[in-house]
Design a protein around this motif. Structure first.
Motif, short mmCIF file in Angstrom:
data_model
loop_
_atom_site.label_atom_id
_atom_site.label_comp_id
_atom_site.label_asym_id
_atom_site.label_seq_id
_atom_site.Cartn_x
_atom_site.Cartn_y
_atom_site.Cartn_z
N THR A 116 -10.91 7.35 22.17
CA THR A 116 -11.58 6.51 21.08
C THR A 116 -12.85 6.03 21.79
O THR A 116 -13.99 6.02 21.31
CB THR A 116 -10.71 5.31 20.72
OG1 THR A 116 -9.30 5.79 20.15
CG2 THR A 116 -11.41 4.34 19.81
N LYS A 120 -16.60 6.18 20.92
CA LYS A 120 -17.65 5.12 20.74
C LYS A 120 -19.11 5.07 21.78
O LYS A 120 -19.92 4.81 21.61
CB LYS A 120 -16.72 3.67 21.21
CG LYS A 120 -16.02 3.08 20.18
CD LYS A 120 -14.99 1.99 20.73
CE LYS A 120 -13.85 1.64 19.74
NZ LYS A 120 -13.38 0.22 20.03
N LEU A 151 -13.41 12.23 15.13
CA LEU A 151 -14.37 11.22 15.75
C LEU A 151 -15.72 11.75 15.56
O LEU A 151 -16.71 11.14 15.33
CB LEU A 151 -14.00 10.85 17.14
CG LEU A 151 -13.16 9.71 17.03
CD1 LEU A 151 -12.76 9.50 18.69
CD2 LEU A 151 -13.75 8.22 16.53
N THR A 279 -16.21 2.19 15.35
CA THR A 279 -16.83 3.23 16.24
C THR A 279 -18.15 2.58 16.88
O THR A 279 -18.45 3.35 17.88
CB THR A 279 -17.12 4.48 15.52
OG1 THR A 279 -18.07 4.10 14.51
CG2 THR A 279 -16.09 5.20 14.97
#
Length: 448
Positions: A116, A120, A151, A279
């Protein structure tokens, strides 16, 4: 909220000193005793606490403080400076290769939020007008590759993958060649994690490092694990030579022990912090701003930066013009509300205001985001005429609007009353501004 319990304790200690005309050595010792307890309760490393308190005490009982006109404020200044140094002093920026691409290895234990955080960070670089490439190097965790691809699709950022049958070393090497061929200036390699540090994990990471010569090796750790996060950082740094740390879930860490200990224990700077699940909820870490927030001095610079990225400057100017001329509508109000929401949770923004923690009305404020959603629903249930001219909304129209958005009529009434009150208030400020402008060249105070 980050550092909440520590912040309350330290602000309480500092407020006792702030108003004193005289501060003696005994006062400083008493304050430092409370500071020591506050830091230990926040799960800050014992050695770090001891060194911090000794440095503050040494400076606070020196001539620069005891002979100053406001010794209480001087002690607070010393604490602020030492707290800033404890977390790294200056902002540690990302490295940038002389010849693109800049290669970043993302390492860490499983469950820390590595994949994640890779997304980001790519999003952060994308907003800086860079062209990042995400690399799916975790071939062991089920669905890790798919998670990164999802993502990438959400962010419109390409993901390089060779599936889960090739070696991570080959994947990383070919990804860099692909980045050069397609003019990507940053390569973010998401590597595999484990439930604990083991020899096989480190050997694989070392092989990737030897083959791709990364410019950055960033460790992703969960700040809520406290001293465990610091111990993990120390182990990784000894074996890999980290260049920086990303602390995730800082928004849920009320103690903050990891953020305050990691730099002193590992001599490795915190470069980014994760402050939410979205995000774009990854921010560069500024030690000086964080120290100010902990001590209740606010973080106006970060608030301004958030506003600059989230708020449309042209729309803000137009809204200011409408406020001056008393011509703004419920559509304008809704537009401003949506722009403010882009900046993040309202309680986080309020926490950046100097002294907000001391205000009774704001101290335990829990802004209900659902109420904002309800306001948006009410306004969207109105006709264009009603939004432009709320005065035409009679009892039957209010019932229709309430039915259309699924909210009680009382909420519709409350919104219209608040909007009318706001217009009256703006009218008063506008007339005050005009009268002062005639006398002193007064500038209108809103939305500047």
């Amino acid at each position: 909220m980050a550092f909440e319990s520590l912040s309350e304790r330290l602000q309480s200690v500092m407020s006792k000193l702030r108003g004193r005309g005289k501060v003696g050595e005994a006062d400083v010792k008493e304050a430092m005793r409370e500071v020591r307890l506050a830091l230990l309760e926040a799960d800050v490393n014992f050695k770090v606490v001891k060194e911090f308190v000794n440095r503050v005490k040494e400076r606070a009982v020196g001539q620069e403080v005891l002979k100053s006109l406001t010794p209480g404020q001087q002690v607070i200044k010393v604490v602020n400076e030492e707290l800033t140094q404890l977390m790294g002093g200056e902002q540690a920026k990302l490295a940038k290769a002389n010849k693109p691409p800049t290669v970043i290895m993302m390492v860490g234990l499983q469950g820390a939020g590595k994949t994640t955080s890779s997304g980001k960070l790519a999003r952060f670089l994308q907003k800086q007008n860079h062209r990042p490439l995400l690399v799916a190097g975790d071939i062991y965790r089920p669905a890790a590759i798919r998670q990164l691809q999802v993502l990438g699709e959400q962010l419109s950022i390409p993901v390089f993958s060779l599936g889960d049958q090739e070696s991570p070393v080959k994947i990383a090497t070919e990804a860099i060649a692909h980045a050069k061929a397609n003019e990507h200036d940053y390569v973010l390699i998401d590597t595999a994690g484990r439930l604990h540090i083991d020899e096989n994990m480190m050997d694989e990471l070392k092989q990737i490092k030897e083959n791709v010569n990364p410019h950055e090796i960033l460790l992703v750790v969960d700040s809520m694990t406290g001293q465990d996060a610091v111990n993990v950082a120390e182990s990784f740094h000894q074996q890999m030579g980290l260049t920086g740390v990303i602390l995730t879930k800082l928004d849920g860490d009320t103690r903050g022990g990891a953020a305050l200990s990691v730099k002193s224990v590992t001599d490795c700077s915190i470069k980014f912090v994760g402050l939410g699940e979205k995000t774009d909820a990854l921010e560069p870490f500024h030690p000086d701003r964080m120290a100010s927030r902990i001590l209740g001095m606010g973080d106006v610079l970060s608030l301004i930066e958030k506003a600059q990225t989230a708020v449309d400057a042209e729309k803000a100017k137009e809204f200011e013009r409408k406020m001056r001329s008393q011509s703004f509508t419920l559509d304008d109000f809704l537009d401003q509300l949506q722009q403010v929401r882009k900046m993040g949770p309202l309680e986080d923004m309020l926490a950046m205001l100097p002294g907000a923690g001391q205000l009774k009305g704001l101290k335990n404020l829990n802004v209900d985001e659902k109420k904002i959603v309800h306001v948006e629903a009410i306004i969207r249930s109105m006709t264009q005429e009603e939004k432009d001219h709320p005065e035409v909304i009679n009892a039957s129209r209010r019932k229709r609007i309430a039915a259309g958005c699924g909210r009680p009529v009382q909420e519709v009434n409350r919104l219209l009353k608040q909007f009318e009150d706001m217009k009256k208030m703006m009218k008063q400020f506008s007339s005050m501004a005009k009268s002062k402008k005639k006398r002193k060249g007064f500038k209108f105070p809103f939305m500047g």
